[in-house]
Design a protein around this motif. Structure first.
Motif, PDB file in Angstrom:
ATOM      1  N   GLU A 201      -1.640   3.923  -3.804  1.00 18.94           N
ATOM      2  CA  GLU A 201      -1.587   2.802  -2.864  1.00 18.94           C
ATOM      3  C   GLU A 201      -2.851   1.942  -2.924  1.00 18.94           C
ATOM      4  OE1 GLU A 201       0.626   1.513  -1.136  1.00 18.94           O
ATOM      5  OE2 GLU A 201       2.246   2.980  -1.124  1.00 18.94           O
ATOM      6  N   ALA A 231       3.020  -6.779  -7.759  1.00 17.70           N
ATOM      7  CA  ALA A 231       3.691  -5.993  -6.720  1.00 17.70           C
ATOM      8  C   ALA A 231       5.154  -5.735  -7.081  1.00 17.70           C
ATOM      9  CB  ALA A 231       3.588  -6.704  -5.375  1.00 17.70           C
ATOM     10  N   GLU A 232       5.838  -6.758  -7.600  1.00 18.48           N
ATOM     11  CA  GLU A 232       7.230  -6.581  -8.013  1.00 18.48           C
ATOM     12  C   GLU A 232       7.338  -5.574  -9.150  1.00 18.48           C
ATOM     13  OE1 GLU A 232       8.893 -11.079  -6.968  1.00 18.48           O
ATOM     14  OE2 GLU A 232       8.083 -10.614  -8.959  1.00 18.48           O
ATOM     15  N   ARG A 234       5.279  -3.067  -9.828  1.00 13.94           N
ATOM     16  CA  ARG A 234       5.041  -1.713  -9.305  1.00 13.94           C
ATOM     17  C   ARG A 234       6.294  -1.207  -8.576  1.00 13.94           C
ATOM     18  NH1 ARG A 234       0.130  -1.439  -5.557  1.00 13.94           N
ATOM     19  NH2 ARG A 234       0.639   0.783  -5.638  1.00 13.94           N
ATOM     20  N   GLN A 235       6.965  -2.069  -7.857  1.00 15.57           N
ATOM     21  CA  GLN A 235       8.189  -1.674  -7.160  1.00 15.57           C
ATOM     22  C   GLN A 235       9.267  -1.264  -8.166  1.00 15.57           C
ATOM     23  OE1 GLN A 235      10.817  -4.595  -4.907  1.00 15.57           O
ATOM     24  NE2 GLN A 235       9.877  -3.467  -3.228  1.00 15.57           N
ATOM     25  N   GLN A 236       9.362  -2.018  -9.271  1.00 16.71           N
ATOM     26  CA  GLN A 236      10.336  -1.685 -10.295  1.00 16.71           C
ATOM     27  C   GLN A 236      10.008  -0.339 -10.943  1.00 16.71           C
ATOM     28  OE1 GLN A 236      13.054  -3.195 -10.673  1.00 16.71           O
ATOM     29  NE2 GLN A 236      13.817  -3.114 -12.778  1.00 16.71           N
ATOM     30  N   ARG A 238       8.511   2.160  -9.523  1.00 14.15           N
ATOM     31  CA  ARG A 238       8.888   3.207  -8.567  1.00 14.15           C
ATOM     32  C   ARG A 238      10.394   3.448  -8.581  1.00 14.15           C
ATOM     33  NH1 ARG A 238       5.163   2.104  -3.147  1.00 14.15           N
ATOM     34  NH2 ARG A 238       3.187   2.828  -4.042  1.00 14.15           N
ATOM     35  N   LEU A 239      11.162   2.368  -8.695  1.00 18.56           N
ATOM     36  CA  LEU A 239      12.615   2.514  -8.767  1.00 18.56           C
ATOM     37  C   LEU A 239      13.010   3.286 -10.028  1.00 18.56           C
ATOM     38  CD1 LEU A 239      15.461   1.773  -7.724  1.00 18.56           C
ATOM     39  CD2 LEU A 239      15.290  -0.308  -9.102  1.00 18.56           C
ATOM     40  N   TYR A 261       6.289   5.964  -0.255  1.00 19.37           N
ATOM     41  CA  TYR A 261       6.942   5.237   0.833  1.00 19.37           C
ATOM     42  C   TYR A 261       6.674   5.941   2.161  1.00 19.37           C
ATOM     43  CZ  TYR A 261       9.281   2.237  -2.491  1.00 19.37           C
ATOM     44  OH  TYR A 261       9.525   1.318  -3.475  1.00 19.37           O
ATOM     45  N   PHE A 267      12.341   3.551   1.676  1.00 18.47           N
ATOM     46  CA  PHE A 267      12.733   3.665   0.276  1.00 18.47           C
ATOM     47  C   PHE A 267      14.179   3.224   0.073  1.00 18.47           C
ATOM     48  CE2 PHE A 267      14.954   6.287  -2.875  1.00 18.47           C
ATOM     49  CZ  PHE A 267      14.276   5.920  -4.027  1.00 18.47           C
ATOM     50  N   MET A 270      14.509  -0.529   0.063  1.00 16.27           N
ATOM     51  CA  MET A 270      14.092  -1.098  -1.215  1.00 16.27           C
ATOM     52  C   MET A 270      15.169  -0.891  -2.261  1.00 16.27           C
ATOM     53  SD  MET A 270      13.040  -0.075  -4.482  1.00 16.27           S
ATOM     54  CE  MET A 270      12.612   1.651  -4.207  1.00 16.27           C
ATOM     55  N   ILE A 274      17.428  -3.935  -4.245  1.00 18.02           N
ATOM     56  CA  ILE A 274      17.375  -4.182  -5.682  1.00 18.02           C
ATOM     57  C   ILE A 274      18.704  -3.876  -6.365  1.00 18.02           C
ATOM     58  CG2 ILE A 274      16.268  -3.468  -7.847  1.00 18.02           C
ATOM     59  CD1 ILE A 274      13.717  -3.000  -6.273  1.00 18.02           C
TER      60      ILE A 274
END
Length: 296
Positions: A201, A231-232, A234-236, A238-239, A261, A267, A270, A274
């Protein structure tokens, strides 16, 4: 991003004996790699094999002189190249162009069907990796092609199946389960750190320091190279990290908390934003070969 094992394993492929028709019972990456090496020398437009992988298998970094289709019948696999990371759930497939260095890994058990395409028949396929949906027709064609003798009659039934299969591949819709890898060495260094610990984080200033660059340069250059904000991206990541773990049976709660999360509901929100469905509904419809439209 990754170290290269090189392609020396295929330098003497023409000297290797031809495999028996319909390679079955292949278990694990080492056995699959050996069979794949032999298949490269078969003088047919498309050849295939079936393989099973236990949970936790990690393949070596390698490439092939042929184009490659990796089709997950059951289980979820992840493929990593110098240009990005792709996740392949059931009833989707991954196209890997010839001579693309890659590594494949899986969290849970994996049942895979692999096709190798001669470069002469790959003209309509993209020059980069892609994950795509597998239709019922393409599924049947892949299964038939894997079951065919490798040195099939070029004027016979299997050759006609191969021709139809090649035409169908280019028609399949893409599935956006990919995180691009920037080529700038500083950005790549940041991305490798994120991949080692997707749950971290740290703020943007920390990541800029990891790359040895200014915060503003990081944000501007990252979007220019990947089309995503940091940021996008990093989110991808994680997915993509979550999908194989969920498919292998881990709970949403464990995966959500491991990935940083605050709660399973955060979670799930998110995930739904997506992919258009909750984790449970997405994995169920994907395994059934269906199409997710909303979900509860």
């Amino acid at each position: 991003m990754l170290g290269h094992a090189g392609s020396s394993a295929f330098d003497t492929a023409a000297d290797l004996p031809s495999p028996e028709p319909y390679v079955t019972g292949i278990v694990g990456h080492l056995a699959a790699r050996s069979a794949a090496e032999r298949l490269q020398a078969i003088d047919r437009p498309v050849v295939g094999m079936a393989a099973e992988f236990a949970a936790g298998n990690v393949g070596s970094h390698h490439d092939h002189p042929r184009g490659q289709i990796e089709y997950a019948l059951t289980g979820v696999m992840t493929a990593i190249t110098d240009h990005g990371t792709w996740v392949v759930p059931p009833r989707t497939a991954l196209w890997i162009p010839a001579h693309t260095m890659h590594q494949v890994r899986n969290w849970g058990p994996l049942t895979l069907r692999t096709l190798y395409l001669d470069m002469e028949v790959c003209g309509a396929l993209p020059a980069e990796c892609r994950v795509f949906r597998v239709s019922e027709l393409l599924h049947a064609l892949i299964v038939e092609m894997v079951a065919a003798p490798h040195e099939y009659d070029l004027a016979g039934r299997e050759a006609r199946i191969a021709e139809l299969l090649i035409g169908e591949l280019a028609r399949m819709p893409d599935v956006d389960l990919h995180a691009p890898m920037p080529q700038d060495r500083r950005l790549a260094r940041i991305c490798r750190a994120v991949l080692k610990d997707p749950a971290a984080e740290h703020d943007l200033d920390h990541w800029a320091a990891v790359g040895g660059m200014a915060r503003r340069t990081l944000t501007r250059q990252f979007r220019r190279e990947t089309g995503l904000t940091f940021a996008e991206w990093r989110q991808q990541i994680r997915l993509l990290e979550a999908l194989p773990r969920l498919a292998s049976g881990e709970t949403v709660t464990n995966v959500a908390l491991d990935l940083g999360y605050d709660s399973p509901s955060a979670f799930t929100a998110m995930f739904r934003r997506i992919l258009g469905a909750s984790p449970r509904d997405y994995l169920r419809t994907t395994a059934e070969g269906g199409r997710v439209v909303g979900g509860t």
